[in-house]
Write a protein that holds these residues in place. Sequence first.
Motif, PDB file in Angstrom:
ATOM      1  N   ARG A  98      -5.574   2.767  -4.842  1.00  0.00           N
ATOM      2  CA  ARG A  98      -4.513   1.856  -5.129  1.00  0.00           C
ATOM      3  C   ARG A  98      -4.913   0.621  -4.201  1.00  0.00           C
ATOM      4  NH1 ARG A  98       1.417   1.327  -5.945  1.00  0.00           N
ATOM      5  NH2 ARG A  98       2.318  -0.391  -4.876  1.00  0.00           N
TER       6      ARG A  98
ATOM      7  N   ASP B  85       0.587  -1.231  -0.033  1.00  0.00           N
ATOM      8  CA  ASP B  85       0.027  -0.092   0.045  1.00  0.00           C
ATOM      9  C   ASP B  85       0.925   1.087   0.009  1.00  0.00           C
ATOM     10  OD1 ASP B  85      -2.709  -1.271   0.140  1.00  0.00           O
ATOM     11  OD2 ASP B  85      -2.702  -1.568   2.316  1.00  0.00           O
ATOM     12  N   THR B  86       0.179   2.460  -0.574  1.00  0.00           N
ATOM     13  CA  THR B  86       0.790   3.771  -0.221  1.00  0.00           C
ATOM     14  C   THR B  86      -0.043   4.448   0.573  1.00  0.00           C
ATOM     15  OG1 THR B  86       0.140   4.596  -2.411  1.00  0.00           O
ATOM     16  CG2 THR B  86       2.224   3.624  -2.437  1.00  0.00           C
ATOM     17  N   GLY B  87       0.395   5.866   0.891  1.00  0.00           N
ATOM     18  CA  GLY B  87      -0.800   6.610   1.451  1.00  0.00           C
ATOM     19  C   GLY B  87       0.381   7.637   2.372  1.00  0.00           C
TER      20      GLY B  87
ATOM     21  N   ASP C 294      -3.990   4.994   0.514  1.00  0.00           N
ATOM     22  CA  ASP C 294      -4.411   5.560  -0.726  1.00  0.00           C
ATOM     23  C   ASP C 294      -5.372   4.304  -1.180  1.00  0.00           C
ATOM     24  OD1 ASP C 294      -4.789   5.755  -3.529  1.00  0.00           O
ATOM     25  OD2 ASP C 294      -2.455   6.282  -3.796  1.00  0.00           O
TER      26      ASP C 294
END
Length: 402
Positions: A90, A49-51, A87
Amino acid sequence: MTEKLYYQDVDQKEFATHGIYQKQDEDGNCFVVLSETYFYPTGGGQPHDTGTLNGVAVTNVEEIDGEIRHYVEEKLDQIEEIKGIIDWNRRFDHMQQHSGQHILTAAFVELFGFETVSFHLGQETATIDITTNALTEDILQKVEQRANEIIHENHPIETKWVTREEALQYKLRKKLSVTENIRLVIIPDYDYNGCGGTHPTSTGQVSSLKILDWEKQKDKARVQFICGNRVLKHLHFKHTTTTELSRMLSVPEGELPMATNKLLETNKVLGKTIDELREELLQYEANELIASKVALNGEKMVVQLFQNRTIQELQKLARLLTNQVEKINVFFVTDNGEQLQFVCLRDKEASVNMKIVVQQILPLIEGKGGGNETAAQGGGKAVITGEELLNQIKNIVGELAV
Protein backbone atom coordinates in the motif's frame (compact mmCIF):
# COMPACT_ATOMS: atom_id res chain seq x y z
CA MET A 1 1.83 16.04 21.74
CA THR A 2 3.68 15.65 18.44
CA GLU A 3 5.69 12.55 17.58
CA LYS A 4 8.79 12.50 15.47
CA LEU A 5 7.82 11.62 11.93
CA TYR A 6 10.00 9.16 10.06
CA TYR A 7 7.69 8.15 7.25
CA GLN A 8 9.98 9.90 4.77
CA ASP A 9 12.49 7.04 5.17
CA VAL A 10 11.09 5.09 2.26
CA ASP A 11 12.95 1.83 2.91
CA GLN A 12 11.72 1.47 6.49
CA LYS A 13 9.08 -1.26 6.54
CA GLU A 14 9.43 -2.15 10.22
CA PHE A 15 10.35 -0.11 13.27
CA ALA A 16 10.55 -0.39 17.04
CA THR A 17 9.25 2.29 19.37
CA HIS A 18 7.16 2.72 22.48
CA GLY A 19 3.70 4.14 23.04
CA ILE A 20 2.86 7.28 24.95
CA TYR A 21 -0.72 6.23 25.63
CA GLN A 22 -3.74 4.50 24.13
CA LYS A 23 -7.29 5.74 24.49
CA GLN A 24 -10.72 5.65 22.87
CA ASP A 25 -12.19 8.54 20.94
CA GLU A 26 -15.73 9.86 21.42
CA ASP A 27 -17.06 7.10 19.14
CA GLY A 28 -15.37 4.35 21.12
CA ASN A 29 -12.61 3.71 18.56
CA CYS A 30 -9.31 2.67 20.12
CA PHE A 31 -6.12 4.52 19.12
CA VAL A 32 -2.47 4.58 20.13
CA VAL A 33 -0.12 7.57 20.23
CA LEU A 34 3.55 6.65 19.75
CA SER A 35 6.80 8.36 20.70
CA GLU A 36 7.81 8.14 17.04
CA THR A 37 6.16 6.68 13.98
CA TYR A 38 6.76 5.61 10.42
CA PHE A 39 3.03 5.53 9.64
CA TYR A 40 1.83 8.26 7.28
CA PRO A 41 -1.34 10.06 8.44
CA THR A 42 -3.98 11.11 5.92
CA GLY A 43 -3.09 14.48 4.42
CA GLY A 44 -2.10 16.36 1.29
CA GLY A 45 -4.43 14.30 -0.88
CA GLN A 46 -2.67 11.07 0.16
CA PRO A 47 -4.42 8.38 2.24
CA HIS A 48 -2.97 6.97 5.45
CA ASP A 49 -0.77 3.93 5.83
CA THR A 50 -2.02 0.66 7.24
CA GLY A 51 -0.13 -2.16 8.91
CA THR A 52 0.19 -3.54 12.43
CA LEU A 53 1.32 -2.55 15.93
CA ASN A 54 2.36 -5.62 17.92
CA GLY A 55 0.40 -7.73 15.46
CA VAL A 56 -2.83 -5.69 15.85
CA ALA A 57 -4.14 -4.19 12.60
CA VAL A 58 -3.84 -0.42 12.12
CA THR A 59 -6.96 0.64 10.24
CA ASN A 60 -6.54 4.43 10.13
CA VAL A 61 -3.93 7.07 10.93
CA GLU A 62 -4.92 10.69 11.49
CA GLU A 63 -3.30 13.81 12.86
CA ILE A 64 -5.71 15.33 15.38
CA ASP A 65 -4.96 18.17 17.79
CA GLY A 66 -1.23 17.96 17.15
CA GLU A 67 -0.92 14.20 17.73
CA ILE A 68 -0.87 11.28 15.34
CA ARG A 69 -3.48 8.70 16.24
CA HIS A 70 -2.99 5.11 15.13
CA TYR A 71 -6.46 3.56 15.16
CA VAL A 72 -6.29 -0.16 15.88
CA GLU A 73 -8.82 -3.00 15.62
CA GLU A 74 -8.50 -3.79 19.31
CA LYS A 75 -6.68 -2.56 22.40
CA LEU A 76 -2.99 -3.44 22.61
CA ASP A 77 -1.96 -5.65 25.54
CA GLN A 78 0.93 -3.31 26.33
CA ILE A 79 2.52 -0.23 24.77
CA GLU A 80 5.90 -0.16 26.56
CA GLU A 81 7.54 -1.93 23.62
CA ILE A 82 5.94 -1.72 20.20
CA LYS A 83 6.90 -3.25 16.87
CA GLY A 84 5.33 -1.46 13.94
CA ILE A 85 5.04 -2.98 10.47
CA ILE A 86 3.98 -0.94 7.45
CA ASP A 87 1.81 -2.48 4.74
CA TRP A 88 4.51 -1.92 2.15
CA ASN A 89 2.45 -2.74 -0.93
CA ARG A 90 0.00 0.00 0.00
CA ARG A 91 2.79 2.43 0.94
CA PHE A 92 4.74 1.89 -2.28
CA ASP A 93 1.59 2.23 -4.36
CA HIS A 94 0.90 5.59 -2.72
CA MET A 95 4.51 6.63 -3.30
CA GLN A 96 4.20 5.84 -7.00
CA GLN A 97 0.90 7.71 -7.40
CA HIS A 98 2.04 10.75 -5.38
CA SER A 99 5.33 11.13 -7.21
CA GLY A 100 3.52 10.57 -10.49
CA GLN A 101 1.23 13.42 -9.55
CA HIS A 102 4.23 15.74 -9.03
CA ILE A 103 5.61 14.75 -12.43
CA LEU A 104 2.27 15.08 -14.24
CA THR A 105 1.53 18.42 -12.60
CA ALA A 106 4.95 19.75 -13.58
CA ALA A 107 4.41 18.56 -17.17
CA PHE A 108 1.12 20.48 -17.43
CA VAL A 109 2.87 23.62 -16.18
CA GLU A 110 5.96 23.17 -18.37
CA LEU A 111 4.10 22.54 -21.62
CA PHE A 112 0.89 24.58 -21.26
CA GLY A 113 1.03 26.65 -18.07
CA PHE A 114 -1.88 24.80 -16.45
CA GLU A 115 -1.49 24.68 -12.69
CA THR A 116 -2.81 22.01 -10.33
CA VAL A 117 -5.18 23.23 -7.60
CA SER A 118 -6.01 19.90 -5.92
CA PHE A 119 -4.96 16.26 -5.79
CA HIS A 120 -6.85 13.17 -4.67
CA LEU A 121 -5.41 9.66 -4.40
CA GLY A 122 -8.15 7.04 -4.55
CA GLN A 123 -8.07 3.26 -4.21
CA GLU A 124 -8.22 2.67 -7.97
CA THR A 125 -7.17 5.94 -9.61
CA ALA A 126 -5.80 9.38 -8.76
CA THR A 127 -7.03 12.78 -9.95
CA ILE A 128 -5.76 16.33 -10.23
CA ASP A 129 -7.83 19.45 -10.88
CA ILE A 130 -6.09 21.91 -13.20
CA THR A 131 -6.73 25.52 -14.19
CA THR A 132 -8.42 24.92 -17.54
CA ASN A 133 -11.57 23.23 -18.77
CA ALA A 134 -10.56 23.04 -22.43
CA LEU A 135 -8.34 19.98 -22.72
CA THR A 136 -7.88 18.08 -25.96
CA GLU A 137 -6.57 14.64 -26.83
CA ASP A 138 -3.45 16.27 -28.29
CA ILE A 139 -2.73 18.15 -25.04
CA LEU A 140 -3.19 15.03 -22.94
CA GLN A 141 -0.98 12.97 -25.23
CA LYS A 142 1.85 15.51 -25.10
CA VAL A 143 1.63 15.86 -21.33
CA GLU A 144 1.56 12.09 -20.81
CA GLN A 145 4.55 11.63 -23.11
CA ARG A 146 6.54 14.32 -21.26
CA ALA A 147 5.70 12.81 -17.86
CA ASN A 148 6.87 9.38 -18.97
CA GLU A 149 10.08 10.86 -20.35
CA ILE A 150 10.87 12.24 -16.88
CA ILE A 151 10.02 8.87 -15.32
CA HIS A 152 12.21 6.86 -17.70
CA GLU A 153 15.15 9.27 -17.41
CA ASN A 154 15.28 8.10 -13.77
CA HIS A 155 15.94 11.47 -12.15
CA PRO A 156 16.64 11.44 -8.41
CA ILE A 157 13.82 12.50 -6.10
CA GLU A 158 15.34 14.41 -3.21
CA THR A 159 13.78 15.57 0.03
CA LYS A 160 15.12 18.44 2.10
CA TRP A 161 14.03 20.21 5.30
CA VAL A 162 14.54 23.96 4.92
CA THR A 163 13.61 27.28 6.48
CA ARG A 164 11.23 29.61 4.70
CA GLU A 165 14.13 31.79 3.61
CA GLU A 166 15.97 28.79 2.19
CA ALA A 167 12.85 27.55 0.41
CA LEU A 168 12.45 30.84 -1.40
CA GLN A 169 15.80 30.25 -3.08
CA TYR A 170 14.20 27.48 -5.14
CA LYS A 171 11.88 27.79 -8.14
CA LEU A 172 8.87 26.50 -6.26
CA ARG A 173 5.94 25.28 -8.35
CA LYS A 174 3.38 26.70 -5.92
CA LYS A 175 3.24 28.86 -2.82
CA LEU A 176 4.11 27.25 0.48
CA SER A 177 1.23 26.42 2.81
CA VAL A 178 3.41 26.45 5.96
CA THR A 179 6.02 28.81 7.36
CA GLU A 180 8.12 26.35 9.37
CA ASN A 181 9.11 22.67 9.24
CA ILE A 182 9.15 23.01 5.48
CA ARG A 183 9.93 19.87 3.52
CA LEU A 184 10.79 20.17 -0.15
CA VAL A 185 10.43 17.34 -2.63
CA ILE A 186 12.82 18.00 -5.49
CA ILE A 187 13.33 16.55 -8.94
CA PRO A 188 16.44 18.52 -9.91
CA ASP A 189 16.03 20.88 -12.85
CA TYR A 190 12.40 19.85 -13.24
CA ASP A 191 10.18 20.26 -10.18
CA TYR A 192 10.51 21.89 -6.75
CA ASN A 193 7.56 21.57 -4.42
CA GLY A 194 6.74 21.80 -0.73
CA CYS A 195 5.26 18.43 0.23
CA GLY A 196 4.97 16.19 3.30
CA GLY A 197 3.96 13.05 1.40
CA THR A 198 5.82 9.82 0.72
CA HIS A 199 7.96 9.43 -2.40
CA PRO A 200 10.48 6.97 -3.82
CA THR A 201 14.10 8.00 -4.33
CA SER A 202 13.95 8.24 -8.13
CA THR A 203 11.43 8.90 -10.88
CA GLY A 204 12.22 5.50 -12.39
CA GLN A 205 10.50 3.83 -9.45
CA VAL A 206 7.22 5.44 -10.57
CA SER A 207 7.61 3.07 -13.55
CA SER A 208 4.97 4.58 -15.86
CA LEU A 209 2.03 6.98 -15.98
CA LYS A 210 -1.21 6.72 -17.92
CA ILE A 211 -3.90 9.39 -18.24
CA LEU A 212 -7.26 7.61 -18.30
CA ASP A 213 -9.85 10.33 -18.71
CA TRP A 214 -10.83 13.90 -17.89
CA GLU A 215 -14.02 15.86 -17.22
CA LYS A 216 -15.02 19.49 -16.83
CA GLN A 217 -15.42 20.84 -13.31
CA LYS A 218 -16.86 24.33 -13.88
CA ASP A 219 -13.83 26.41 -14.95
CA LYS A 220 -11.37 23.57 -14.27
CA ALA A 221 -10.61 20.09 -15.57
CA ARG A 222 -10.33 16.94 -13.47
CA VAL A 223 -7.72 14.61 -14.92
CA GLN A 224 -7.80 10.93 -13.94
CA PHE A 225 -4.54 8.96 -14.07
CA ILE A 226 -2.68 5.93 -12.70
CA CYS A 227 0.98 5.13 -12.12
CA GLY A 228 3.29 2.19 -11.57
CA ASN A 229 1.75 -1.14 -10.64
CA ARG A 230 -1.73 0.29 -11.20
CA VAL A 231 -0.88 0.65 -14.90
CA LEU A 232 -0.02 -3.06 -15.09
CA LYS A 233 -3.22 -3.96 -13.24
CA HIS A 234 -5.25 -1.75 -15.59
CA LEU A 235 -3.52 -3.22 -18.64
CA HIS A 236 -4.19 -6.75 -17.41
CA PHE A 237 -7.89 -5.94 -16.96
CA LYS A 238 -8.16 -4.33 -20.39
CA HIS A 239 -6.26 -7.22 -22.03
CA THR A 240 -8.45 -9.84 -20.36
CA THR A 241 -11.60 -7.96 -21.34
CA THR A 242 -10.63 -7.39 -24.97
CA THR A 243 -9.43 -11.00 -25.33
CA GLU A 244 -12.76 -12.30 -24.06
CA LEU A 245 -14.73 -9.92 -26.29
CA SER A 246 -12.60 -10.95 -29.26
CA ARG A 247 -13.41 -14.60 -28.54
CA MET A 248 -17.13 -13.91 -28.08
CA LEU A 249 -17.42 -11.87 -31.29
CA SER A 250 -15.00 -14.06 -33.28
CA VAL A 251 -12.97 -11.11 -34.54
CA PRO A 252 -9.38 -9.89 -33.96
CA GLU A 253 -8.94 -7.30 -31.20
CA GLY A 254 -8.30 -4.56 -33.76
CA GLU A 255 -11.74 -5.12 -35.29
CA LEU A 256 -13.66 -4.98 -31.99
CA PRO A 257 -14.95 -1.41 -32.45
CA MET A 258 -16.30 -2.18 -35.94
CA ALA A 259 -17.84 -5.48 -34.81
CA THR A 260 -19.39 -3.84 -31.75
CA ASN A 261 -20.87 -1.06 -33.86
CA LYS A 262 -22.34 -3.63 -36.26
CA LEU A 263 -23.81 -5.54 -33.32
CA LEU A 264 -25.36 -2.36 -31.89
CA GLU A 265 -26.91 -1.50 -35.26
CA THR A 266 -28.33 -5.02 -35.52
CA ASN A 267 -29.74 -4.80 -32.00
CA LYS A 268 -31.30 -1.44 -32.83
CA VAL A 269 -33.10 -2.97 -35.83
CA LEU A 270 -34.18 -5.98 -33.79
CA GLY A 271 -35.37 -3.75 -30.98
CA LYS A 272 -37.49 -1.75 -33.40
CA THR A 273 -38.93 -4.97 -34.81
CA ILE A 274 -39.73 -6.25 -31.32
CA ASP A 275 -41.48 -2.99 -30.45
CA GLU A 276 -43.57 -3.23 -33.61
CA LEU A 277 -44.50 -6.84 -32.84
CA ARG A 278 -45.44 -5.88 -29.29
CA GLU A 279 -47.72 -3.18 -30.65
CA GLU A 280 -49.34 -5.70 -32.97
CA LEU A 281 -49.82 -8.16 -30.09
CA LEU A 282 -51.35 -5.45 -27.94
CA GLN A 283 -53.72 -4.51 -30.74
CA TYR A 284 -54.66 -8.17 -31.17
CA GLU A 285 -55.22 -8.44 -27.43
CA ALA A 286 -57.27 -5.24 -27.48
CA ASN A 287 -59.51 -6.64 -30.21
CA GLU A 288 -60.17 -9.77 -28.15
CA LEU A 289 -60.99 -7.67 -25.07
CA ILE A 290 -63.36 -5.50 -27.08
CA ALA A 291 -65.17 -8.64 -28.16
CA SER A 292 -65.60 -9.59 -24.47
CA LYS A 293 -67.22 -6.28 -23.46
CA VAL A 294 -70.44 -6.34 -21.50
CA ALA A 295 -73.28 -3.86 -21.24
CA LEU A 296 -73.29 -1.33 -18.43
CA ASN A 297 -76.45 0.78 -18.11
CA GLY A 298 -76.31 1.97 -21.73
CA GLU A 299 -72.52 1.94 -21.79
CA LYS A 300 -69.88 -0.77 -22.20
CA MET A 301 -67.44 -2.33 -19.73
CA VAL A 302 -64.34 -4.51 -20.01
CA VAL A 303 -62.85 -6.13 -16.90
CA GLN A 304 -59.80 -8.37 -17.03
CA LEU A 305 -57.30 -10.00 -14.68
CA PHE A 306 -53.67 -10.38 -15.81
CA GLN A 307 -50.55 -12.02 -14.39
CA ASN A 308 -47.21 -10.22 -14.10
CA ARG A 309 -47.91 -7.30 -16.40
CA THR A 310 -46.49 -3.82 -15.97
CA ILE A 311 -48.87 -1.00 -15.19
CA GLN A 312 -47.45 0.93 -18.16
CA GLU A 313 -48.37 -1.90 -20.51
CA LEU A 314 -51.89 -2.08 -19.10
CA GLN A 315 -52.30 1.68 -19.50
CA LYS A 316 -51.32 1.40 -23.16
CA LEU A 317 -53.72 -1.53 -23.67
CA ALA A 318 -56.57 0.36 -21.99
CA ARG A 319 -55.98 3.37 -24.25
CA LEU A 320 -56.27 1.14 -27.32
CA LEU A 321 -59.75 0.16 -26.14
CA THR A 322 -60.96 3.67 -25.32
CA ASN A 323 -59.62 4.97 -28.63
CA GLN A 324 -61.65 2.41 -30.59
CA VAL A 325 -64.93 2.08 -28.65
CA GLU A 326 -67.25 4.85 -27.55
CA LYS A 327 -68.78 4.90 -24.06
CA ILE A 328 -66.45 2.20 -22.77
CA ASN A 329 -65.17 1.72 -19.21
CA VAL A 330 -62.01 -0.36 -18.77
CA PHE A 331 -60.86 -2.03 -15.54
CA PHE A 332 -57.60 -4.03 -15.49
CA VAL A 333 -55.98 -5.77 -12.53
CA THR A 334 -52.57 -7.47 -12.62
CA ASP A 335 -51.39 -9.96 -10.01
CA ASN A 336 -47.61 -9.57 -9.65
CA GLY A 337 -47.08 -11.96 -6.78
CA GLU A 338 -46.92 -9.98 -3.55
CA GLN A 339 -48.40 -6.90 -5.23
CA LEU A 340 -51.65 -6.08 -7.00
CA GLN A 341 -51.89 -3.19 -9.45
CA PHE A 342 -54.82 -1.81 -11.38
CA VAL A 343 -55.75 0.58 -14.17
CA CYS A 344 -59.15 2.25 -14.59
CA LEU A 345 -59.87 4.20 -17.77
CA ARG A 346 -62.93 5.40 -19.71
CA ASP A 347 -63.48 7.30 -22.88
CA LYS A 348 -64.83 10.85 -22.67
CA GLU A 349 -68.43 9.79 -23.44
CA ALA A 350 -68.63 7.20 -20.62
CA SER A 351 -69.83 8.17 -17.16
CA VAL A 352 -68.18 6.04 -14.42
CA ASN A 353 -66.17 8.24 -12.06
CA MET A 354 -62.80 6.46 -11.91
CA LYS A 355 -61.56 8.60 -9.05
CA ILE A 356 -64.40 7.32 -6.82
CA VAL A 357 -63.67 3.71 -7.85
CA VAL A 358 -60.02 4.05 -6.85
CA GLN A 359 -60.82 5.70 -3.54
CA GLN A 360 -62.99 2.72 -2.59
CA ILE A 361 -60.64 -0.10 -3.70
CA LEU A 362 -57.33 1.25 -2.35
CA PRO A 363 -58.19 0.45 1.31
CA LEU A 364 -58.89 -3.16 0.29
CA ILE A 365 -55.21 -3.70 -0.64
CA GLU A 366 -53.57 -1.16 1.69
CA GLY A 367 -52.56 0.63 -1.45
CA LYS A 368 -51.64 3.96 -2.93
CA GLY A 369 -52.76 5.58 -6.14
CA GLY A 370 -54.86 8.30 -7.64
CA GLY A 371 -56.11 9.97 -10.76
CA ASN A 372 -59.16 11.85 -11.98
CA GLU A 373 -62.69 11.10 -13.17
CA THR A 374 -61.57 9.55 -16.46
CA ALA A 375 -58.29 7.82 -15.58
CA ALA A 376 -56.87 6.40 -12.37
CA GLN A 377 -54.38 3.75 -11.30
CA GLY A 378 -52.63 2.38 -8.24
CA GLY A 379 -51.33 -0.64 -6.42
CA GLY A 380 -50.97 -2.32 -3.07
CA LYS A 381 -50.39 -5.55 -1.16
CA ALA A 382 -51.87 -8.83 -2.29
CA VAL A 383 -53.92 -9.23 0.88
CA ILE A 384 -56.77 -10.47 -1.32
CA THR A 385 -56.55 -12.28 -4.64
CA GLY A 386 -56.59 -10.51 -7.98
CA GLU A 387 -59.95 -12.16 -8.74
CA GLU A 388 -61.42 -10.84 -5.49
CA LEU A 389 -60.17 -7.32 -6.24
CA LEU A 390 -61.68 -7.47 -9.71
CA ASN A 391 -65.05 -8.60 -8.25
CA GLN A 392 -64.95 -5.70 -5.78
CA ILE A 393 -64.40 -3.33 -8.68
CA LYS A 394 -67.40 -4.83 -10.51
CA ASN A 395 -69.58 -4.36 -7.40
CA ILE A 396 -68.50 -0.75 -6.94
CA VAL A 397 -69.07 0.06 -10.61
CA GLY A 398 -72.48 -1.63 -10.47
CA GLU A 399 -73.51 0.55 -7.53
CA LEU A 400 -72.23 3.71 -9.28
CA ALA A 401 -74.13 2.81 -12.46
CA VAL A 402 -77.50 2.46 -10.69
